[in-house]
Design a protein around this motif. Structure first.
Motif, PDB file in Angstrom:
ATOM      1  N   PHE A 295       7.436   1.695   2.574  1.00  0.00           N
ATOM      2  CA  PHE A 295       6.550   0.564   2.862  1.00  0.00           C
ATOM      3  C   PHE A 295       6.364  -0.349   1.651  1.00  0.00           C
ATOM      4  CE2 PHE A 295       4.793   3.504   6.243  1.00  0.00           C
ATOM      5  CZ  PHE A 295       5.499   2.882   7.237  1.00  0.00           C
ATOM      6  N   ILE A 298       7.896  -3.733   1.929  1.00  0.00           N
ATOM      7  CA  ILE A 298       7.183  -4.879   2.510  1.00  0.00           C
ATOM      8  C   ILE A 298       6.528  -5.694   1.396  1.00  0.00           C
ATOM      9  CG2 ILE A 298       5.343  -5.564   4.078  1.00  0.00           C
ATOM     10  CD1 ILE A 298       5.738  -2.947   5.560  1.00  0.00           C
ATOM     11  N   ILE A 299       5.809  -4.968   0.515  1.00  0.00           N
ATOM     12  CA  ILE A 299       5.085  -5.666  -0.541  1.00  0.00           C
ATOM     13  C   ILE A 299       6.052  -6.344  -1.499  1.00  0.00           C
ATOM     14  CG2 ILE A 299       3.548  -5.315  -2.483  1.00  0.00           C
ATOM     15  CD1 ILE A 299       2.295  -3.122  -0.940  1.00  0.00           C
ATOM     16  N   LEU A 343      -0.779   0.723  -3.579  1.00  0.00           N
ATOM     17  CA  LEU A 343      -0.053   0.069  -2.481  1.00  0.00           C
ATOM     18  C   LEU A 343      -0.993  -0.815  -1.667  1.00  0.00           C
ATOM     19  CD1 LEU A 343       2.759   0.393  -0.757  1.00  0.00           C
ATOM     20  CD2 LEU A 343       1.427   1.940   0.611  1.00  0.00           C
ATOM     21  N   GLY A 344      -2.153  -0.236  -1.303  1.00  0.00           N
ATOM     22  CA  GLY A 344      -3.100  -0.977  -0.484  1.00  0.00           C
ATOM     23  C   GLY A 344      -3.681  -2.176  -1.196  1.00  0.00           C
ATOM     24  N   MET A 347      -1.204  -5.024  -1.635  1.00  0.00           N
ATOM     25  CA  MET A 347      -0.883  -5.738  -0.402  1.00  0.00           C
ATOM     26  C   MET A 347      -1.955  -6.768  -0.084  1.00  0.00           C
ATOM     27  SD  MET A 347       1.369  -5.751   2.050  1.00  0.00           S
ATOM     28  CE  MET A 347       1.463  -6.590   3.632  1.00  0.00           C
ATOM     29  N   ILE A 348      -3.228  -6.375  -0.268  1.00  0.00           N
ATOM     30  CA  ILE A 348      -4.283  -7.280   0.166  1.00  0.00           C
ATOM     31  C   ILE A 348      -4.419  -8.462  -0.802  1.00  0.00           C
ATOM     32  CG2 ILE A 348      -6.462  -6.412  -0.835  1.00  0.00           C
ATOM     33  CD1 ILE A 348      -5.785  -6.905   2.880  1.00  0.00           C
TER      34      ILE A 348
END
Lengths: 377, 292
Positions: A295, A298-299, A343-344, A347-348
């Motif tokens: 994942f 994606i970033i 990661l989180g 992304m934000i």
């Protein structure tokens, strides 16, 4: 907003020059790292110490650097698997499923050679290794192609399809390598059989040869998007599928094409990790962890804004951050999941900073009013 | 057999509440592909709060509150900042996935509280879900607020001209939508599967998203779909009820996902769309910027 004589103002962008895009990406990474230091504070660790540990292990440590490079190649390939459909305005979040398929494809080839349970089987590496790569790419591409075909032919939302395929792939690979599945290790561990010694890929400068493949791929993709007709078609489909259709681009073919290509590259990422990594050479039992790691593609794809060359440094940074994060987590006794938290957060911030693709902040310096014009003293 | 039925209904309830949230948001024109993330937040916070306070009610309030916050966040990104709704939704999913993994990890394991009492043999959330679904249908189709919501989802420019504040309606819907998703996560983490593990929703949010596309934006069809899917899911978990020993249990787990894809394809064929007239909100996923 006014600061002294100057005024800060939001202005809608007319265009987005590449260096502005780059600055936005760099700022978003920095903001994310600052926010991420809250995780260190939460665990009672000085953020500076935390980052020092992460970067030192990731880039300056003799044990850490090879791990970083291996992870970065993996993340880079996942990024490319994301970027190609992204250029066409489509979301490939199915790297995990394509990855599992790719791993099974590569090991399926070896299974056909009868490599299960016979680590001393001789297969000419010049034949075995390319065949494994082809197997991985074929399987990954096939899984990706399903999502692309359904999108192109029936307009089924590709986010849902790729996510469902991730789950399907996860249970399928579990079936293949666990509880007596066909690829299960003969010794009885819940992982695949070991690769024969003869097809364990050679190292180039101490790194898996897939590094060279990844670099060539970056250049090739850059060239395809910048110079070729097909790259142009993908881009124009991404900007406006309807307009692309009227200009003679087949709207059913493009989604299939980008998803097959993306899936093939995700398959290659699987080959890289399970087939070419020193010390692995099997579908390791933590395969799901690599599904999660995919994942990051994606970033990285969003930060690199679809540019395969920009994806190289971005992947390197994130390979280092996740690798060093794992290390710091152990050394500083922080809770599990530090790299997931990163990661989180990353992304934000990336999402928020997207706002600046369309708007920019400008400084306006008001001209001094000349107060004594026309007044005769 | 009764136990299987009740369990499958429990699964349906989680999916139905989450999908209902998404449906409300989509009717107002805001697509949130990050349901999974909101549900993970709801499940994790609900779980942590319930475990520390020892009280289910507080846990559910926490789940709903965090859902509302995340919903508001999606609103700020996609309504005020005008960020691409898919990008924002993806961001919320990955934020939820990443942060809850870190935050929830010390709480890994079972909840360790007495199970919530059943009412008439069924989970109390079954009745709640039915009530919410009926209420949503009623509000959307029979009240002036519902008319506003639908008009904002179909044609925001026209709605604005006729005196409806597009952004206000969309914010309302996005927050309610987040609350329902958070609640769904709470029901999952506190009632259906009260054993915390990282990413323990395993794609249910995306199944809820698929359900909304399946429902043709009608809450009752959506509930029917959720019931069918819940049964399918539970059968895949315990296939010995119908076909003992036919396939590996891992292969059975693939079946619900395969069927989801097949159903979505059938729903998307031209034949189906012309016969059933899917009522997709016209302005779904399109950011709205007031002129001037």
């Amino acid at each position: 907003m006014k600061i002294g004589e100057h005024e800060l103002k939001l202005v809608k962008r007319v265009d987005l020059p590449w260096w502005n895009a780059m600055i936005i990406s760099i700022i978003s990474v920095i903001v994310a790292l600052i926010l991420f230091s809250l995780v260190f504070v939460h665990s009672g660790v000085n953020p500076l110490t935390g980052f020092k540990e992460i970067f030192q292990f990731a880039f300056l440590n003799r044990n850490g650097l090879p791990l970083t490079i291996n992870r970065s190649i993996f993340i880079f390939l996942c990024t490319c698997a994301f970027i190609i459909p992204y250029r066409a305005g489509l979301w490939n979040i199915g790297m995990a499923g394509q990855l599992y398929a790719g791993a099974l494809g590569a090991f399926g080839v070896m299974y056909l050679f009868g490599a299960k349970g016979d680590p001393n089987l001789y297969i000419a590496p010049g034949i075995g290794i390319p065949l494994m790569m082809i197997g991985a790419m074929f399987a990954g591409g096939a899984i990706g192609g399903i999502a692309g075909f359904l999108r192109g032919r029936f307009n089924v939302n590709e986010i849902v399809t790729t996510m469902m395929l991730n789950s399907i792939g996860f249970w399928f690979i579990s079936y293949m390598v666990k509880e007596g599945g066909p690829f299960m290790n003969p010794v009885g561990r819940s992982e695949s059989f070991d690769l024969p010694l003869s097809v364990r890929a050679p190292l180039v400068f101490g790194a898996p040869f897939t590094m060279i493949v990844a670099l060539l791929l970056a250049i090739l993709l850059y060239w395809v998007f910048a110079k070729t007709r097909i790259g142009y078609k993908i881009k124009s489909y991404g900007l406006n599928p309807l307009a692309a259709k009227y200009s003679g681009i087949n709207p059913q073919v493009i989604p299939v094409l980008v998803f097959v290509l993306g899936g093939m590259i995700a398959g290659l990422a699987a080959y890289h990790y399970f087939g070419a990594m020193p010390g692995v050479f099997k579908i390791a039992r933590n395969y799901a962890e690599f599904g999660d790691l995919s994942f990051y593609g994606i970033i990285c794809g969003l930060i690199a804004q679809g540019n395969p060359l920009a994806a190289i440094p971005v992947s390197l940074l994130f390979g280092g951050l996740t690798n060093g994060g794992r290390f710091a987590q152990g050394k500083l006794q922080m809770g599990f999941g530090v790299d997931y938290a990163l990661l989180g957060v990353m992304m934000i911030t990336m999402v928020v900073l997207q706002f600046f693709y369309r708007y920019k902040i400008v400084w306006i310096k008001p001209e001094k009013e000349i107060s004594d014009v026309g007044i005769i003293r | 057999m009764w136990e299987l039925f009740v369990r499958s209904l429990d699964a349906s309830i989680v999916l139905a509440i989450a999908a209902l949230g998404e449906l409300i948001g989509q009717r107002s024109g805001v697509l949130n592909v990050g349901i999974e993330g909101v549900m993970l937040f709801g499940a994790t916070f609900g779980f942590i709060v319930a475990q520390t306070t020892g009280d289910y009610t507080t846990g559910f309030i926490a789940a709903i509150a965090i859902g509302a916050i995340i919903g508001l966040m999606h609103g700020v990104f996609s309504i005020t900042l005008g960020v691409d709704q898919v990008v924002s939704g993806m961001g919320i999913w990955i934020l939820g996935f990443g942060l809850t993994t870190y935050i929830g990890n010390p709480y890994t394991g079972p909840l360790g509280m007495a199970r919530i009492d059943r009412i008439g043999g069924l989970s109390p959330f079954f009745y709640l879900a039915l009530a919410l679904i009926f209420l949503t249908w009623f509000v959307l189709n029979k009240t002036s607020l519902g008319l506003k919501i639908r008009s904002v989802g179909e044609n925001p420019e026209v709605a604005e001209v006729s005196g409806v504040s597009v952004n206000r309606i969309r914010y309302l819907c996005v927050i309610v939508s987040g609350m329902l998703m958070g609640l769904a996560g709470g029901v999952y983490g506190l009632s259906y599967n009260p054993v915390w593990n990282y990413n323990f929703l395993m794609g249910w949010g995306f199944i809820a998203l698929a359900l909304v596309f399946f429902s043709m934006w009608n809450p009752f069809i959506m509930f029917g779909g959720a019931v069918l899917f819940g049964a399918l899911w539970q059968l895949a978990l315990s296939p010995e009820f119908i076909l003992p020993g036919v396939m590996s249990r891992y292969l059975w787990r693939m079946v619900p996902f395969v069927i989801t894809i097949v159903v979505l394809v059938l729903m998307s064929t031209r034949w189906f769309r012309t016969h059933w007239g899917a009522a997709k909100p016209e302005a779904l996923g399109v950011p709205y910027k007031k002129e001037g």
